[in-house]
Design a protein around this motif. Sequence first.
Motif, PDB file in Angstrom:
ATOM      1  N   VAL A   1       0.869  -1.172   0.000  1.00 37.08           N
ATOM      2  CA  VAL A   1       0.000   0.000   0.000  1.00 37.08           C
ATOM      3  C   VAL A   1       0.908   1.224   0.000  1.00 37.08           C
ATOM      4  O   VAL A   1       1.866   1.294   0.767  1.00 37.08           O
ATOM      5  N   LEU A   2       0.594   2.189  -0.844  1.00 37.89           N
ATOM      6  CA  LEU A   2       1.404   3.388  -0.996  1.00 37.89           C
ATOM      7  C   LEU A   2       0.567   4.612  -0.644  1.00 37.89           C
ATOM      8  O   LEU A   2      -0.583   4.727  -1.055  1.00 37.89           O
ATOM      9  N   ASP A   3       1.157   5.524   0.105  1.00 31.49           N
ATOM     10  CA  ASP A   3       0.501   6.796   0.363  1.00 31.49           C
ATOM     11  C   ASP A   3       1.552   7.843   0.677  1.00 31.49           C
ATOM     12  O   ASP A   3       2.649   7.528   1.126  1.00 31.49           O
ATOM     13  N   GLY A   4       1.197   9.071   0.442  1.00 34.41           N
ATOM     14  CA  GLY A   4       2.067  10.191   0.761  1.00 34.41           C
ATOM     15  C   GLY A   4       1.587  10.847   2.040  1.00 34.41           C
ATOM     16  O   GLY A   4       0.412  10.771   2.397  1.00 34.41           O
ATOM     17  N   THR A   5       2.505  11.485   2.740  1.00 33.52           N
ATOM     18  CA  THR A   5       2.157  12.218   3.944  1.00 33.52           C
ATOM     19  C   THR A   5       2.981  13.493   4.001  1.00 33.52           C
ATOM     20  O   THR A   5       4.069  13.565   3.431  1.00 33.52           O
TER      21      THR A   5
ATOM     22  N   VAL B   1       5.287   6.705   1.609  1.00 39.53           N
ATOM     23  CA  VAL B   1       5.411   5.583   2.531  1.00 39.53           C
ATOM     24  C   VAL B   1       4.813   4.348   1.885  1.00 39.53           C
ATOM     25  O   VAL B   1       3.672   4.359   1.413  1.00 39.53           O
ATOM     26  N   LEU B   2       5.587   3.266   1.886  1.00 42.89           N
ATOM     27  CA  LEU B   2       5.154   1.987   1.323  1.00 42.89           C
ATOM     28  C   LEU B   2       5.059   0.985   2.465  1.00 42.89           C
ATOM     29  O   LEU B   2       6.031   0.781   3.200  1.00 42.89           O
TER      30      LEU B   2
ATOM     31  N   HIS C   1       3.480  17.164  -5.563  1.00 43.35           N
ATOM     32  CA  HIS C   1       2.331  16.264  -5.654  1.00 43.35           C
ATOM     33  C   HIS C   1       2.814  14.823  -5.458  1.00 43.35           C
ATOM     34  O   HIS C   1       3.945  14.478  -5.805  1.00 43.35           O
ATOM     35  N   ASP C   2       1.947  13.982  -4.904  1.00 47.62           N
ATOM     36  CA  ASP C   2       2.317  12.592  -4.619  1.00 47.62           C
ATOM     37  C   ASP C   2       2.820  11.852  -5.850  1.00 47.62           C
ATOM     38  O   ASP C   2       3.796  11.100  -5.773  1.00 47.62           O
ATOM     39  N   ILE C   3       2.189  12.037  -6.987  1.00 48.42           N
ATOM     40  CA  ILE C   3       2.605  11.299  -8.186  1.00 48.42           C
ATOM     41  C   ILE C   3       4.010  11.722  -8.628  1.00 48.42           C
ATOM     42  O   ILE C   3       4.823  10.891  -9.033  1.00 48.42           O
ATOM     43  N   THR C   4       4.324  12.998  -8.494  1.00 48.58           N
ATOM     44  CA  THR C   4       5.669  13.486  -8.820  1.00 48.58           C
ATOM     45  C   THR C   4       6.674  12.958  -7.804  1.00 48.58           C
ATOM     46  O   THR C   4       7.777  12.535  -8.168  1.00 48.58           O
ATOM     47  N   ALA C   5       6.286  12.967  -6.539  1.00 52.38           N
ATOM     48  CA  ALA C   5       7.187  12.500  -5.486  1.00 52.38           C
ATOM     49  C   ALA C   5       7.548  11.029  -5.677  1.00 52.38           C
ATOM     50  O   ALA C   5       8.717  10.653  -5.567  1.00 52.38           O
ATOM     51  N   ILE C   6       6.569  10.196  -5.977  1.00 60.27           N
ATOM     52  CA  ILE C   6       6.861   8.765  -6.120  1.00 60.27           C
ATOM     53  C   ILE C   6       7.666   8.497  -7.388  1.00 60.27           C
ATOM     54  O   ILE C   6       8.521   7.616  -7.416  1.00 60.27           O
ATOM     55  N   ARG C   7       7.423   9.276  -8.426  1.00 54.47           N
ATOM     56  CA  ARG C   7       8.234   9.123  -9.648  1.00 54.47           C
ATOM     57  C   ARG C   7       9.697   9.443  -9.357  1.00 54.47           C
ATOM     58  O   ARG C   7      10.591   8.817  -9.919  1.00 54.47           O
ATOM     59  N   ASN C   8       9.961  10.416  -8.489  1.00 53.23           N
ATOM     60  CA  ASN C   8      11.336  10.796  -8.161  1.00 53.23           C
ATOM     61  C   ASN C   8      12.076   9.725  -7.371  1.00 53.23           C
ATOM     62  O   ASN C   8      13.298   9.757  -7.296  1.00 53.23           O
ATOM     63  N   THR C   9      11.366   8.784  -6.752  1.00 49.16           N
ATOM     64  CA  THR C   9      12.025   7.754  -5.945  1.00 49.16           C
ATOM     65  C   THR C   9      12.647   6.649  -6.783  1.00 49.16           C
ATOM     66  O   THR C   9      13.533   5.952  -6.310  1.00 49.16           O
ATOM     67  N   GLY C  10      12.161   6.435  -7.990  1.00 50.18           N
ATOM     68  CA  GLY C  10      12.623   5.322  -8.800  1.00 50.18           C
ATOM     69  C   GLY C  10      11.995   3.999  -8.386  1.00 50.18           C
ATOM     70  O   GLY C  10      12.391   2.931  -8.856  1.00 50.18           O
ATOM     71  N   LEU C  11      10.992   4.044  -7.528  1.00 47.61           N
ATOM     72  CA  LEU C  11      10.350   2.835  -7.009  1.00 47.61           C
ATOM     73  C   LEU C  11       9.830   1.938  -8.117  1.00 47.61           C
ATOM     74  O   LEU C  11       9.997   0.721  -8.075  1.00 47.61           O
ATOM     75  N   PHE C  12       9.208   2.537  -9.139  1.00 47.61           N
ATOM     76  CA  PHE C  12       8.600   1.725 -10.181  1.00 47.61           C
ATOM     77  C   PHE C  12       9.617   1.132 -11.155  1.00 47.61           C
ATOM     78  O   PHE C  12       9.252   0.380 -12.035  1.00 47.61           O
TER      79      PHE C  12
END
Length: 187
Positions: free
Chosen positions: A94-98, A125-126, A145-156
Motif C-alpha cells: 500500500v502506498l501513500d504520501g504524507t 510511505v510503502l 504532488h504525490d505522483i511526482t514525489a513517487i516518480r522521483n524515488t525510482g520505485l517503479f
Amino acid sequence: MTCTLTTDNLLTLANIITTSNIPHHHPPSLGVFTSVQVTMLYLQGNLRQQTLAGIFGTSQPTISRAINTVLNILDVVLPPPPRPKDLRPQRLCVLDGTLVPCWWWKNARNLYSGKHHKAGHNLQVLTDQAGEIFYISPPLPGSTHDITAIRNTGLFGHMQPWHITADKGYVGLGCARLLREDLGNPY
C-alpha cells in the motif's frame, strides 16, 4: 504515523548506544537512557528543548547536547533505510504520501502544501497490507504532488505498479485503486 515510546523501545536504543563502541559523551546528569528518552520525545512530540529542560529538570544546553549525542550515534550504528532496489518486487503493498510539518520560512515557499495548508516535507510511505513500513522516501518539498514525489524515488523501476494499492493521487501509474470505503471511511 507514530510509534509508541515504550520502556523496551527506549532500553533497546540505549543498549545499542552503550554497546556500539562509539564514544558517547552524553550529559552525566541525564545518563544514556534519559538522553534517549529526551531525544525520542523531541523527535516524536516536536517539543521545544526549553520545554524538555523544564520536564527533566535541567538546562536547555544539556538537552541539546543529549539530543545531538544520541542522534549522531544512531546515525552511525543504525542500518540505512531501505532503498527501492532493496524491496521484494513481488510483495503486495500500500502506498501513500504524507506531509511532515515543519517551519515555513519565507525563502522556502516550496515547502508550503496547498492541499494541507501547512508547510512541510512530502514523504512517500510503502507498507504491507498490515501496516508494516517497508520504505519511506527521502523528503521532498511539501508542494510536491504525490505522483511526482513517487516518480522521483525510482520505485517503479524495481516494483510493478499493479502490486501496489494507492489512492487517487497516483492515478495513471497503474496502481490498484484504494477507495475510501476500503478504509472503513464512508466519506
